[in-house]
Design a protein around this motif. Structure first.
Motif, mmCIF file in Angstrom:
data_model
loop_
_atom_site.group_PDB
_atom_site.id
_atom_site.type_symbol
_atom_site.label_atom_id
_atom_site.label_comp_id
_atom_site.label_asym_id
_atom_site.label_seq_id
_atom_site.Cartn_x
_atom_site.Cartn_y
_atom_site.Cartn_z
ATOM 1 N N ALA A 183 0.787 -1.312 0.008
ATOM 2 C CA ALA A 183 0.000 0.080 -0.050
ATOM 3 C C ALA A 183 0.951 1.227 -0.127
ATOM 4 C CB ALA A 183 -1.176 -0.043 1.166
ATOM 5 N N LEU A 184 2.049 1.240 0.214
ATOM 6 C CA LEU A 184 2.940 2.425 0.293
ATOM 7 C C LEU A 184 2.948 3.000 -1.326
ATOM 8 C CD1 LEU A 184 6.631 1.826 1.619
ATOM 9 C CD2 LEU A 184 4.842 3.493 2.366
ATOM 10 N N ALA A 185 2.861 2.442 -2.315
ATOM 11 C CA ALA A 185 2.661 2.862 -3.651
ATOM 12 C C ALA A 185 1.412 3.817 -3.733
ATOM 13 C CB ALA A 185 2.654 2.009 -4.685
ATOM 14 N N GLU A 186 0.464 3.622 -3.044
ATOM 15 C CA GLU A 186 -0.725 4.710 -2.965
ATOM 16 C C GLU A 186 -0.649 5.561 -1.887
ATOM 17 O OE1 GLU A 186 -5.578 4.426 -2.735
ATOM 18 O OE2 GLU A 186 -4.563 2.715 -2.656
ATOM 19 N N PHE A 187 -0.354 5.151 -0.780
ATOM 20 C CA PHE A 187 -0.069 5.902 0.490
ATOM 21 C C PHE A 187 0.834 7.121 0.338
ATOM 22 C CE2 PHE A 187 0.759 7.016 5.049
ATOM 23 C CZ PHE A 187 -0.490 7.179 5.423
ATOM 24 N N GLY A 188 2.002 6.476 -0.028
ATOM 25 C CA GLY A 188 3.217 7.468 0.005
ATOM 26 C C GLY A 188 2.938 8.692 -1.138
ATOM 27 N N PRO A 189 2.598 8.375 -2.402
ATOM 28 C CA PRO A 189 2.327 9.687 -3.095
ATOM 29 C C PRO A 189 1.225 10.507 -2.489
ATOM 30 C CG PRO A 189 2.323 7.687 -4.520
ATOM 31 C CD PRO A 189 2.426 7.221 -3.076
ATOM 32 N N LEU A 190 -0.097 9.972 -1.813
ATOM 33 C CA LEU A 190 -0.892 10.619 -1.094
ATOM 34 C C LEU A 190 -0.236 11.635 0.062
ATOM 35 C CD1 LEU A 190 -3.686 8.215 -0.576
ATOM 36 C CD2 LEU A 190 -3.684 10.114 -2.007
ATOM 37 N N ARG A 191 0.636 10.883 0.753
ATOM 38 C CA ARG A 191 1.116 11.784 1.630
ATOM 39 C C ARG A 191 2.203 13.003 1.269
ATOM 40 N NH1 ARG A 191 -0.809 12.674 6.398
ATOM 41 N NH2 ARG A 191 1.054 13.730 6.782
ATOM 42 N N ARG A 192 2.710 12.649 0.165
ATOM 43 C CA ARG A 192 3.578 13.525 -0.498
ATOM 44 C C ARG A 192 2.676 14.907 -1.404
ATOM 45 N NH1 ARG A 192 8.749 13.133 -0.902
ATOM 46 N NH2 ARG A 192 9.175 14.029 -2.673
ATOM 47 N N ALA A 193 1.745 14.347 -1.550
ATOM 48 C CA ALA A 193 0.878 15.588 -2.052
ATOM 49 C C ALA A 193 0.296 16.325 -1.168
ATOM 50 C CB ALA A 193 -0.533 14.953 -2.789
ATOM 51 N N LEU A 194 0.124 16.010 -0.042
ATOM 52 C CA LEU A 194 -0.532 16.586 1.425
ATOM 53 C C LEU A 194 1.044 17.532 1.604
ATOM 54 C CD1 LEU A 194 -2.269 13.970 3.323
ATOM 55 C CD2 LEU A 194 -3.377 15.907 2.149
ATOM 56 N N ALA A 195 1.946 17.167 1.528
ATOM 57 C CA ALA A 195 3.123 17.894 2.144
ATOM 58 C C ALA A 195 3.302 19.015 1.022
ATOM 59 C CB ALA A 195 4.529 16.918 1.850
ATOM 60 N N ARG A 196 3.110 18.916 -0.303
ATOM 61 C CA ARG A 196 3.203 19.942 -1.233
ATOM 62 C C ARG A 196 2.221 21.095 -0.847
ATOM 63 N NH1 ARG A 196 1.405 21.925 -6.145
ATOM 64 N NH2 ARG A 196 3.052 22.442 -7.653
ATOM 65 N N ALA A 197 0.911 20.248 -0.653
ATOM 66 C CA ALA A 197 -0.125 21.437 -0.329
ATOM 67 C C ALA A 197 0.296 22.134 0.951
ATOM 68 C CB ALA A 197 -1.357 20.592 -0.426
ATOM 69 N N ARG A 198 0.613 21.803 1.814
ATOM 70 C CA ARG A 198 1.226 22.355 3.142
ATOM 71 C C ARG A 198 2.284 23.531 2.859
ATOM 72 N NH1 ARG A 198 1.732 17.390 5.185
ATOM 73 N NH2 ARG A 198 4.147 17.568 5.364
ATOM 74 N N GLY A 199 2.984 23.252 1.833
ATOM 75 C CA GLY A 199 4.128 24.010 1.335
ATOM 76 C C GLY A 199 5.427 23.538 2.227
ATOM 77 N N ALA A 200 5.371 22.327 2.212
ATOM 78 C CA ALA A 200 6.806 21.627 2.811
ATOM 79 C C ALA A 200 8.009 21.869 1.693
ATOM 80 C CB ALA A 200 6.492 20.115 2.838
ATOM 81 N N ILE A 201 8.840 22.000 2.179
ATOM 82 C CA ILE A 201 10.140 22.302 1.389
ATOM 83 C C ILE A 201 11.307 21.406 1.326
ATOM 84 C CG2 ILE A 201 12.261 23.855 0.831
ATOM 85 C CD1 ILE A 201 10.553 26.351 2.295
ATOM 86 N N GLU A 202 11.547 20.713 0.214
ATOM 87 C CA GLU A 202 12.416 19.716 0.158
ATOM 88 C C GLU A 202 13.242 20.083 -0.904
ATOM 89 O OE1 GLU A 202 12.722 14.581 -0.926
ATOM 90 O OE2 GLU A 202 10.629 15.947 -1.348
ATOM 91 N N LEU A 203 14.735 19.794 -0.497
ATOM 92 C CA LEU A 203 15.788 20.199 -1.448
ATOM 93 C C LEU A 203 16.528 18.860 -1.878
ATOM 94 C CD1 LEU A 203 17.469 23.021 0.766
ATOM 95 C CD2 LEU A 203 15.546 23.382 -0.771
ATOM 96 N N GLN A 204 16.307 18.872 -3.192
ATOM 97 C CA GLN A 204 16.632 17.527 -3.875
ATOM 98 C C GLN A 204 18.018 17.551 -4.307
ATOM 99 O OE1 GLN A 204 13.620 15.643 -6.500
ATOM 100 N NE2 GLN A 204 12.388 17.416 -5.972
ATOM 101 N N LEU A 205 19.055 18.077 -3.536
ATOM 102 C CA LEU A 205 20.410 18.079 -3.817
ATOM 103 C C LEU A 205 21.051 16.655 -4.084
ATOM 104 C CD1 LEU A 205 21.463 21.261 -1.780
ATOM 105 C CD2 LEU A 205 21.628 20.891 -4.085
ATOM 106 N N PRO A 206 22.007 16.246 -4.717
ATOM 107 C CA PRO A 206 22.630 15.034 -4.840
ATOM 108 C C PRO A 206 23.329 14.750 -3.551
ATOM 109 C CG PRO A 206 23.923 16.697 -5.982
ATOM 110 C CD PRO A 206 22.618 17.526 -5.893
#
Length: 465
Positions: A183-206
């Motif tokens: 269920a991670l394949a469904e739940f994980g993207p849902l949580r990431r969408a919620l984080a984006r909506a909140r305005g969470a800041i993630e830096l994807q540096l190498p």
């Protein structure tokens, strides 16, 4: 290939430089060994829950085990956390030593553990196939991935299997994930969408990592698997739930980070405009960064610039009233650390607060007395850990490049000043300073290696004109 001497000797030099302990005091070690056979108290037997762990390959200090279930109305998430409260006696010799250490410090040739390995890699670790005391968080979530009920309790658990991120990602790619994580394949993207909506800041540096290559060390960058990001969302959800429990009770310790000031956001917008990367006026910095293609040089430069948005992180202890700053700008919500007690001191204390509050009990005196001390203890250990990590990377960068002085490399300009810039070289993966006047951020340039000194742990490049 590193040919400049034994790497372990050099890392021993870092241990000496930063006064890292090589062993535990006899009294602390004796307490840990005695705690292994001590009864863990009356707790619910939940070994029937099919938990599994996902960690880096070869890890033995396993803090978390999870099991997700898709239901007709949403999801149920079980998240078991190693229970150090079952092994560490408040005020004892071991408690005193782990407070002094603050956290596990990692080096390429072995870590300096927070707890003796008889606990961190043995009796307290959620290793597969053995019964362990744990603190079990259970979340009932809606179809949108939002928790509607949260329970935290002490329990006995048993992990069914130990996985690593790459192998779990492969099972998802092949369509046959383990039932406990499917269920991670469904739940994980849902949580990431919620984080984006909140305005969470993630830096994807190498992220640079150091690996053994037989007779020395090499630098690698490891792309973050989707499973890694999905799994991280479970930990973040737990930390947010713990923070909510503390804030409602007006007692606890939070991981805080002030919101970025207007000047930092304005500077990032100017960088985006200079790099010709569109940024709609109504899009938050977090949402803007989330939409970038991390593989492009422009994105690397913007992620580097965005580090100025995330300054001032710390720990805030409180009792009797709510502090002025309660949120973590990176998470875009109140947040605390409770999911890595084997490796980080504060998690054990924060967990004890949640257990006491949800049981309707007053905090024990030892816990109330410890909370105000934790911000300083964790601040010192965070600083030390960062310095050790940087020293090890600087050293290996210099080793790897020592025979290449005079050679040219392709680099991406991440951040530029009047006479010097920070650049990223992909092969070998090196972050370094480069001399050059107002180098163009977000562009690829040629640079020449001028110096690579393993003794001084110094690498120096010059831009080609």
């Amino acid at each position: 290939m590193i040919r400049t001497g034994r790497a372990d000797v050099a890392f021993d030099g870092i241990r000496t430089e930063f006064s890292l302990p090589s062993s535990f005091p006899p009294a602390a070690l004796a307490e840990a060994e005695s705690a292994v056979s001590r009864p863990v108290g009356d707790r619910q037997d939940l070994t029937s829950i099919p938990l599994v762990t996902i960690d880096p390959p070869g890890a033995k200090d396993l803090d978390q085990a999870l099991c997700l279930e898709r239901t007709a109305s949403g999801f149920v998430v079980h998240y078991a956390i190693a229970d150090l409260g079952a092994f560490v006696t408040p005020g004892g010799a071991l408690d005193e030593e782990v407070r002094r250490r603050g956290q596990t410090v990692y080096l390429p040739d072995g870590n300096v553990p927070l707890h003796p390995t008889v606990l961190s890699e043995g009796a307290a670790s959620l290793l597969p196939g053995v019964v362990r005391p744990a603190v079990l968080w259970t979340f009932t979530c809606s179809d949108e991935g939002v928790p509607t009920a949260v329970e935290v309790r002490r329990a006995l658990v048993r992990s069914q299997a130990q996985f690593d991120y790459a192998s779990v990602q492969k099972t998802f790619d092949e369509g046959n994930p383990h039932p406990s994580v499917a269920a991670l394949a469904e739940f994980g993207p849902l949580r990431r969408a919620l984080a984006r909506a909140r305005g969470a800041i993630e830096l994807q540096l190498p992220e640079q990592e150091i690996e053994s290559n037989g007779d020395g060390w090499k630098l690698v960058t490891r792309p973050r698997a989707l499973v890694d990001s999905w799994n991280a969302e479970i930990s973040l959800m737990t930390g947010m739930a713990a923070a909510s429990i503390m804030l409602e009770a007006q007692v606890g310790i939070l991981r805080t980070l002030p919101d970025p000031d207007a000047s930092a956001v304005s500077a990032l917008r100017k960088s985006a405009a200079a790099l010709k990367v569109p940024w709609p006026a109504d899009l938050s910095p977090g949402a803007f960064l989330a939409d970038l293609d991390a593989s492009t040089p422009e994105a690397l430069a913007l992620f580097t610039d965005a580090t100025r948005l995330l300054r001032g992180a710390g720990y805030t202890a409180f009792s009797g009233s709510v502090p002025e700053v309660v949120t973590h700008a990176g998470v875009a919500a109140p947040y605390t650390h409770v999911t890595a007690p084997l490796r980080r001191l504060v998690d054990r204390f924060a967990t004890e607060v949640c257990l006491a509050v949800t049981a309707g009990e007053d905090l024990p005196a030892w816990l109330s007395e410890a909370l105000p001390q934790l911000p300083s203890l964790m601040g010192s250990s965070d600083s030390l850990s960062a310095k050790v990590e940087r020293a090890a990377l600087d050293l290996v960068e210099a080793w790897v490049l020592a025979g290449k002085v005079g050679q040219e490399f392709e680099a991406v300009v991440l951040r530029s000043g009047d006479n010097e810039a920070e650049v990223f070289i992909a092969n070998p993966p090196v972050l370094a300073k480069c001399a050059g006047k107002r180098l163009p951020e977000g562009e690829r340039i040629r640079v020449r290696l001028e110096e690579a000194d393993p003794v001084e742990r110094r690498v120096r490049f010059t831009a080609k004109t």
